[in-house]
Design an enzyme around this catalytic site. Structure first.
Site, PDB file in Angstrom:
ATOM      1  N   CYS A 196      -0.289   4.114   2.160  1.00  0.00           N
ATOM      2  CA  CYS A 196      -0.088   3.934   3.609  1.00  0.00           C
ATOM      3  C   CYS A 196       1.371   4.202   3.978  1.00  0.00           C
ATOM      4  CB  CYS A 196      -0.386   2.514   4.071  1.00  0.00           C
ATOM      5  SG  CYS A 196      -1.732   1.724   3.261  1.00  0.00           S
ATOM      6  N   ASP A 197       2.270   3.675   3.176  1.00  0.00           N
ATOM      7  CA  ASP A 197       3.669   3.614   3.602  1.00  0.00           C
ATOM      8  C   ASP A 197       4.625   4.498   2.806  1.00  0.00           C
ATOM      9  OD1 ASP A 197       2.900   1.717   5.482  1.00  0.00           O
ATOM     10  OD2 ASP A 197       3.095   0.090   4.049  1.00  0.00           O
ATOM     11  N   CYS A 247       0.837  -1.200   0.000  1.00  0.00           N
ATOM     12  CA  CYS A 247       0.000   0.000   0.000  1.00  0.00           C
ATOM     13  C   CYS A 247       0.874   1.253   0.000  1.00  0.00           C
ATOM     14  CB  CYS A 247      -0.915  -0.020   1.223  1.00  0.00           C
ATOM     15  SG  CYS A 247      -1.926   1.459   1.350  1.00  0.00           S
TER      16      CYS A 247
END
Ligand code: NDP
Length: 314
Positions: free
Chosen positions: A137-138, A134
Site C-alpha cells: 500500500c505504502d 502494508c
C-alpha cells in the site's frame, strides 16, 4: 427487531462471495460491512494473483465489483459492525454499532484478520507518517528512501523484497538469530544486496520531528554485549503477523492459540450448528483473497443445507 435467515458478518472476499452464493440461492442474506468495508484488500493497490484478471486489478475495484455482484442477487448490505452476539439463543442475536439489534437463523463469520503491531506508543504517534503495516500500500512513498521492516517470517521477507525494488536500502529487523521464513524467501532476502538483516534486534521506539526519521534499536537485549543505537530510516513497516478478528465469538467457538476460529476438518462448519466461519478469521495459513472467496462459497453451501434442514418449507 429485524430478522434474517442468513447473516454474513464481514465484507472481504469471503463475506461478499458468501453473499453472492446466498443471494443466488434465494436466501436474501444480510451482510454487515464492518469497520473496513471491502476488508484488508482495500489497503493494498494492485492485485495480480486473483484469477480472471490477466493484467491485474485495482484492489478497490475488485472489492467494489464483488459488492455490486452481491447486491445484484438481493443481499441487504448494512454499513454496520456487530458489537456483540449471543449464540446461545435461537435465532441467534446480534447487536450492531448503532444500537440496533437483529436476529438470524444462521451466521457466516467472515470478519478477517488485522495486522499486528509491536505495541509501542510511537507506532500510533507516527501512524501514516512513516509507520505502515502494508508495504504494497505504502511502499510507493519510500522510493529512493531508507526503510526498515520488522519480522522474520514470509510476510516480512516478501515485504522487504518488495520494498527493495523501491527504496535505496531496506533493513530487516529480526528479534531471533534466524529467519522463520521459508527457504526460498530467505534466499531472496540474503541474495538482495539492498537488504541488510539485523538479527537479534528489537525496536525500543521511533524518533523524528514531523514523521519517522529513525528507530531506537537494541541488539542482544539482556546479554553481556547488549547495545543500544539509533538507526536513521524514513519508513517503518510492521510484518509480524496478523491477528484474527474473532474476539466477539471466542466465548462460544473453539479458537487456536492465536485466536483463529477452528472449524471442523476442511469445512467452514463450527461446533455450533448454523454458525460458519470463512476467510482469514479461520485461516492461519493461506490468507489469500482467492482462498477466502472459496471458503465463503463453501460456508454458504453449508448454511443453505442447514437452513433447508431447519425449515424445509422456507
Ligand atoms: P509469521 O507468524 O510466520 O511470522 C511472524 C514474524 O514476526 C516472526 O519472525 C516473528 O518472530 C516476528 N514477530 C512476531 N511478534 C514480534 C514482535 N513482537 N517483535 C518482533 N518480531 C515479532 O507471520 P507471517 O505474516 O510472516 O506469515 C503468516 C503465514 O502466512 C505463514 O504461514 C507464512 O508462511 C504465510 N505466508 C506465505 C507467503 C508466501 O508463501 N509467499 C507470504 C506471506 C505469508 P519469531 O520468529 O521470533 O516468532
Amino acid at each position: 427487531m429485524n430478522h434474517t435467515r442468513l447473516l454474513i458478518i464481514g465484507s472481504g472476499p469471503a463475506g461478499y462471495t458468501a453473499a453472492i452464493y446466498a443471494g443466488r440461492a434465494n436466501l436474501s442474506p444480510t451482510l454487515l460491512e464492518g469497520m473496513q468495508p471491502g476488508g484488508q484488500l482495500t489497503i493494498t493497490t494492485e492485485v495480480e494473483n486473483y484469477p480472471g484478471f490477466p493484467d491485474g486489478v485495482d484492489a478497490n475495484e475488485l472489492m467494489d465489483a464483488m459488492r455490486r455482484q452481491a447486491e445484484r442477487f438481493g443481499t441487504q448490505i448494512l454499513p454496520n459492525a456487530a458489537t456483540s452476539v449471543d449464540l446461545d439463543v435461537r435465532p441467534f442475536h446480534v447487536t450492531l454499532d448503532d444500537g440496533s439489534e437483529l436476529t438470524a437463523d444462521s451466521i457466516i463469520i467472515a470478519t478477517g484478520a488485522s495486522a499486528k503491531y509491536l505495541g509501542l506508543p510511537d507506532e500510533q504517534k507516527y501512524m501514516g507518517r512513516g509507520v505502515s503495516a502494508c508495504a504494497t500500500c505504502d511502499g510507493f512513498f519510500y522510493r529512493k528512501k531508507v526503510v526498515a521492516v520488522v519480522g522474520g517470517g514470509d510476510t516480512a521477507c516478501e515485504e522487504a523484497s518488495y520494498l527493495a525494488g523501491l527504496a535505496t536500502k531496506v533493513y530487516l529487523i529480526v528479534r531471533k538469530p534466524y529467519l522463520r521464513a521459508s527457504k526460498i524467501m530467505q534466499e531472496r532476502v540474503f541474495g538482495n544486496e539492498k537488504i541488510e538483516v539485523l538479527f537479534e534486534t528489537n525496536t525500543l521506539g521511533l524518533y523524528g520531528e514531523d514523521g519517522v526519521e529513525g528507530a531506537h534499536l537494541i541488539f542482544r537485549k539482556g546479554e553481556s554485549d547488549e547495545r543500544q543505537y539509533d538507526l536513521p530510516i524514513d519508513g517503518f513497516f510492521l510484518a509480524i503477523g496478523h491477528h484474527p478478528n474473532s474476539e466477539l465469538f471466542a466465548p462460544w467457538l473453539k479458537t487456536d492459540e492465536n485466536g483463529f476460529i477452528q472449524t471442523e476438518g476442511d469445512t467452514p462448519c463450527t461446533a455450533i450448528p448454523g454458525i460458519f466461519a470463512a476467510g482469514d478469521v479461520a485461516d492461519p495459513r493461506y490468507r489469500q483473497a482467492v482462498v477466502a472467496a472459496a471458503s465463503g462459497a463453501k460456508a454458504t453451501m453449508e448454511a443453505e443445507k442447514y437452513l433447508s434442514d431447519l425449515n424445509p418449507l422456507a
